[in-house]
Design a protein around this motif. Structure first.
Motif, PDB file in Angstrom:
ATOM      1  N   LEU A 327       0.899  -1.208   0.135  1.00 46.14           N
ATOM      2  CA  LEU A 327      -0.045   0.026   0.071  1.00 46.14           C
ATOM      3  C   LEU A 327       0.883   1.222  -0.053  1.00 46.14           C
ATOM      4  O   LEU A 327       0.544   2.193  -0.841  1.00 46.14           O
ATOM      5  CB  LEU A 327      -1.054   0.018   1.204  1.00 46.14           C
ATOM      6  N   ILE A 328       2.101   1.245   0.849  1.00 40.89           N
ATOM      7  CA  ILE A 328       2.636   2.485   0.841  1.00 40.89           C
ATOM      8  C   ILE A 328       3.422   2.803  -0.237  1.00 40.89           C
ATOM      9  O   ILE A 328       3.593   3.900  -0.900  1.00 40.89           O
ATOM     10  CB  ILE A 328       3.655   2.335   2.235  1.00 40.89           C
ATOM     11  N   ALA A 329       4.191   1.600  -1.046  1.00 38.92           N
ATOM     12  CA  ALA A 329       5.117   1.599  -1.845  1.00 38.92           C
ATOM     13  C   ALA A 329       4.347   1.976  -3.069  1.00 38.92           C
ATOM     14  O   ALA A 329       4.847   2.749  -3.984  1.00 38.92           O
ATOM     15  CB  ALA A 329       5.633   0.241  -2.084  1.00 38.92           C
ATOM     16  N   ALA A 330       2.921   1.545  -3.319  1.00 41.21           N
ATOM     17  CA  ALA A 330       2.299   1.973  -4.645  1.00 41.21           C
ATOM     18  C   ALA A 330       1.662   3.278  -4.839  1.00 41.21           C
ATOM     19  O   ALA A 330       1.386   3.542  -5.557  1.00 41.21           O
ATOM     20  CB  ALA A 330       1.185   0.611  -4.937  1.00 41.21           C
ATOM     21  N   ARG A 331       1.265   3.829  -3.468  1.00 44.80           N
ATOM     22  CA  ARG A 331       0.566   5.046  -3.413  1.00 44.80           C
ATOM     23  C   ARG A 331       1.253   6.233  -2.949  1.00 44.80           C
ATOM     24  O   ARG A 331       0.581   7.318  -2.992  1.00 44.80           O
ATOM     25  CB  ARG A 331      -0.744   4.716  -2.499  1.00 44.80           C
ATOM     26  N   TYR A 332       2.504   6.177  -2.392  1.00 42.03           N
ATOM     27  CA  TYR A 332       2.989   7.344  -1.602  1.00 42.03           C
ATOM     28  C   TYR A 332       3.305   8.383  -2.748  1.00 42.03           C
ATOM     29  O   TYR A 332       3.284   9.652  -2.541  1.00 42.03           O
ATOM     30  CB  TYR A 332       4.188   6.881  -1.018  1.00 42.03           C
ATOM     31  N   GLY A 333       3.594   7.956  -4.167  1.00 39.53           N
ATOM     32  CA  GLY A 333       3.776   8.916  -4.929  1.00 39.53           C
ATOM     33  C   GLY A 333       2.817   9.800  -5.340  1.00 39.53           C
ATOM     34  O   GLY A 333       2.916  11.186  -5.639  1.00 39.53           O
ATOM     35  N   SER A 334       1.489   9.373  -5.401  1.00 41.70           N
ATOM     36  CA  SER A 334       0.245  10.155  -5.880  1.00 41.70           C
ATOM     37  C   SER A 334      -0.394  10.560  -4.612  1.00 41.70           C
ATOM     38  O   SER A 334      -1.474  11.088  -4.989  1.00 41.70           O
ATOM     39  CB  SER A 334      -0.435   9.146  -6.888  1.00 41.70           C
ATOM     40  N   SER A 335      -0.114  10.508  -3.548  1.00 41.23           N
ATOM     41  CA  SER A 335      -0.983  10.610  -2.471  1.00 41.23           C
ATOM     42  C   SER A 335      -0.763  12.150  -2.046  1.00 41.23           C
ATOM     43  O   SER A 335       0.209  12.787  -2.188  1.00 41.23           O
ATOM     44  CB  SER A 335      -0.973   9.684  -1.269  1.00 41.23           C
ATOM     45  N   HIS A 336      -1.847  12.713  -1.445  1.00 37.88           N
ATOM     46  CA  HIS A 336      -1.761  13.913  -0.676  1.00 37.88           C
ATOM     47  C   HIS A 336      -2.929  14.188   0.436  1.00 37.88           C
ATOM     48  O   HIS A 336      -3.914  13.076   0.354  1.00 37.88           O
ATOM     49  CB  HIS A 336      -1.857  14.922  -1.733  1.00 37.88           C
ATOM     50  N   GLY A 337      -2.829  14.923   1.181  1.00 35.73           N
ATOM     51  CA  GLY A 337      -3.803  15.195   2.196  1.00 35.73           C
ATOM     52  C   GLY A 337      -3.923  14.018   3.282  1.00 35.73           C
ATOM     53  O   GLY A 337      -2.844  13.331   3.536  1.00 35.73           O
ATOM     54  N   LEU A 338      -5.028  13.932   3.646  1.00 33.65           N
ATOM     55  CA  LEU A 338      -5.617  12.671   4.381  1.00 33.65           C
ATOM     56  C   LEU A 338      -4.878  11.385   3.987  1.00 33.65           C
ATOM     57  O   LEU A 338      -4.582  10.551   4.788  1.00 33.65           O
ATOM     58  CB  LEU A 338      -6.904  12.741   4.866  1.00 33.65           C
ATOM     59  N   GLN A 339      -5.102  11.106   2.773  1.00 30.20           N
ATOM     60  CA  GLN A 339      -4.467  10.044   2.133  1.00 30.20           C
ATOM     61  C   GLN A 339      -3.020   9.604   2.253  1.00 30.20           C
ATOM     62  O   GLN A 339      -2.529   8.523   2.834  1.00 30.20           O
ATOM     63  CB  GLN A 339      -4.882   9.895   0.800  1.00 30.20           C
ATOM     64  N   PHE A 340      -2.281  10.667   2.315  1.00 28.26           N
ATOM     65  CA  PHE A 340      -0.741  10.601   2.549  1.00 28.26           C
ATOM     66  C   PHE A 340      -0.631  10.322   4.194  1.00 28.26           C
ATOM     67  O   PHE A 340       0.295   9.632   4.764  1.00 28.26           O
ATOM     68  CB  PHE A 340      -0.258  12.080   2.386  1.00 28.26           C
ATOM     69  N   ASN A 341      -1.689  10.838   5.027  1.00 23.82           N
ATOM     70  CA  ASN A 341      -1.431  10.622   6.332  1.00 23.82           C
ATOM     71  C   ASN A 341      -1.806   9.452   6.795  1.00 23.82           C
ATOM     72  O   ASN A 341      -1.416   8.768   7.714  1.00 23.82           O
ATOM     73  CB  ASN A 341      -2.202  11.732   7.383  1.00 23.82           C
ATOM     74  N   ALA A 342      -2.949   8.825   5.998  1.00 21.01           N
ATOM     75  CA  ALA A 342      -3.156   7.297   6.412  1.00 21.01           C
ATOM     76  C   ALA A 342      -2.133   6.451   5.971  1.00 21.01           C
ATOM     77  O   ALA A 342      -2.054   5.484   6.390  1.00 21.01           O
ATOM     78  CB  ALA A 342      -4.487   6.941   5.323  1.00 21.01           C
ATOM     79  N   LEU A 343      -1.344   6.620   5.000  1.00 22.96           N
ATOM     80  CA  LEU A 343      -0.199   5.815   4.609  1.00 22.96           C
ATOM     81  C   LEU A 343       0.849   5.794   5.630  1.00 22.96           C
ATOM     82  O   LEU A 343       1.542   4.850   6.169  1.00 22.96           O
ATOM     83  CB  LEU A 343       0.589   6.513   3.218  1.00 22.96           C
ATOM     84  N   PHE A 344       0.965   7.107   6.261  1.00 29.20           N
ATOM     85  CA  PHE A 344       1.935   6.938   7.624  1.00 29.20           C
ATOM     86  C   PHE A 344       1.260   6.316   8.713  1.00 29.20           C
ATOM     87  O   PHE A 344       1.868   5.739   9.520  1.00 29.20           O
ATOM     88  CB  PHE A 344       2.060   8.501   7.971  1.00 29.20           C
ATOM     89  N   ALA A 345       0.163   6.127   8.689  1.00 30.81           N
ATOM     90  CA  ALA A 345      -0.689   5.399   9.833  1.00 30.81           C
ATOM     91  C   ALA A 345      -0.532   4.082   9.514  1.00 30.81           C
ATOM     92  O   ALA A 345      -0.262   3.230  10.444  1.00 30.81           O
ATOM     93  CB  ALA A 345      -2.331   5.760   9.856  1.00 30.81           C
TER      94      ALA A 345
END
Length: 376
Positions: A327-345
């Motif tokens: 999840l983190i590897a595939a989405r961190y490049g295009s994430s922003h806002g709360l989705q970015f914070n959810a990856l850190f979660a």
């Protein structure tokens, strides 16, 4: 004649005292110089660290000052400099680890706060991340880690089933059965597996195992938790074998020889003496292998479908969707806002899980050392 001898003795005593006083002054001067140099070096190191954090151009100046201080101390006060550098490196490691931990939790906090739920008047941060089953950051702004946690658990269980028995059996063979010539060949061969990049494992799984599984099991598309777990288990083998072999080698030879002297066979000695005595260390080896399986990224990202969904039924390992790492590897490049914070979660969940496994393995190893009479 006696008075002349006494005078000479007094002169020699005075000369020795003066030399001792001079030597003492030189030592004090050297210690003071070392303290001043150490203080300057410490200030330069702190300046380098702070300058790096605030992106200041003075960082280079502070770094050059620190290196110059170290060079001076190395030639004039080598022993003190070595001790100081060892202390600085240790403190730096702990400081960096602490800053990484604080950074991950701070970045994840908005997602935990957004997904909080109030129960009986008590607000529980992040509860919806572990109760909902839908990840939809675009239309509904829903964030759920349940599908990814489920995928991580399945992959870890399969990898443990693969790496645990194989790793312990290989360690037992290398430690107790193999002749020296075979041992010298097999042990480096197993350790070479740790040097192969994870992306290579994932590429092999994607190009060979996944198409074969789709054809043999009539699957729609590629990516199965079963084969991802097998690949990750093979990647965890060097860790399990290395730590388990050290644990088996730590069993005193007197215990093994005593068992053999009573008429037991080699297998009976291994199964009733060696393995039980080294059980704590072997368990720690398996736990470390599990930690490697949980944190594996590239193999899972390459081989899975990277879609947040739960299989039906839940124990269906012939379909693979997503893990926390993928999840983190595939989405961190295009994430922003709360989705970015959810990856850190998701990173927080991984961090806490691996931390508990590492601490547990250390406690188990300490128990083994105490049990076998080693240093605690």
């Amino acid at each position: 004649m006696a008075s002349v001898t006494d005078a000479d003795s007094t002169d020699r005593r005075g000369t020795v005292q003066r030399k001792l006083a001079d030597a003492r002054e030189q030592v004090e001067d050297a210690e003071n110089t070392a303290l001043v140099a150490g203080a300057v070096g410490l200030l330069a190191l702190l300046g380098t660290f702070v300058g790096f954090l605030v992106m200041s151009p003075l960082t280079i100046v502070a770094l050059v000052g620190f290196l110059a201080t170290v060079a001076y101390g190395w030639f004039r006060h080598q022993a003190v400099t070595v001790h100081a550098l060892a202390l600085v490196m240790t403190v730096s490691t702990l400081l960096i680890l602490g800053l990484i931990t604080v950074f991950i939790f701070l970045e994840a906090w908005p997602a935990f706060e957004y997904a909080s739920v109030t129960l009986y008047g008590i607000e529980i941060p992040g509860l919806r991340l572990f109760t909902e089953t839908q990840w939809d950051p675009v239309t509904a702004e829903r964030f759920s880690l349940v599908p990814m946690i489920h995928g991580t658990v399945l992959v870890t269980i399969i990898a443990t089933i693969v790496a645990g028995p194989l790793g312990v059996a290989a360690a037992l063979f290398i430690s107790e059965i193999a002749p020296p010539v075979v041992r010298e060949f097999v042990k480096p061969a197993v350790e070479i597996l740790a040097g192969i990049p994870s992306i290579v494992y994932g590429f092999i799984g994607f190009t060979i195992l996944s198409p074969w599984a789709s054809e043999q099991f009539d699957l729609v598309g590629q990516g199965t938790y079963l084969f991802v777990g097998i690949v990750v288990g093979l990647m965890s083998l060097p860790t399990v074998v290395s730590v388990a072999e050290d644990a088996l080698n730590s069993v005193p030879e007197s215990m093994k020889n005593g068992s053999l002297a009573l008429g037991t066979t080699d297998w009976q000695t291994m199964s009733t003496i060696t393995l039980p005595a080294a059980f704590s260390g072997v368990s720690a080896a398996v736990l470390l292998g599990v930690g490697r399986a949980i944190g594996e990224t590239m193999a899972a990202t390459v081989m899975l479908r990277n879609s947040p969904a739960l299989p039906d039924p839940l124990f269906n390992v012939f379909y693979g969707f997503e893990t926390l790492t993928s999840l983190i590897a595939a989405r961190y490049g295009s994430s922003h806002g709360l989705q970015f914070n959810a990856l850190f979660a998701a990173g927080v969940v991984l961090f806490v899980t691996v931390l508990f496994l590492s601490v547990g393995s250390q406690l188990i190893e300490r128990r083994m050392e105490e049990k076998l009479g080693g240093d605690p």
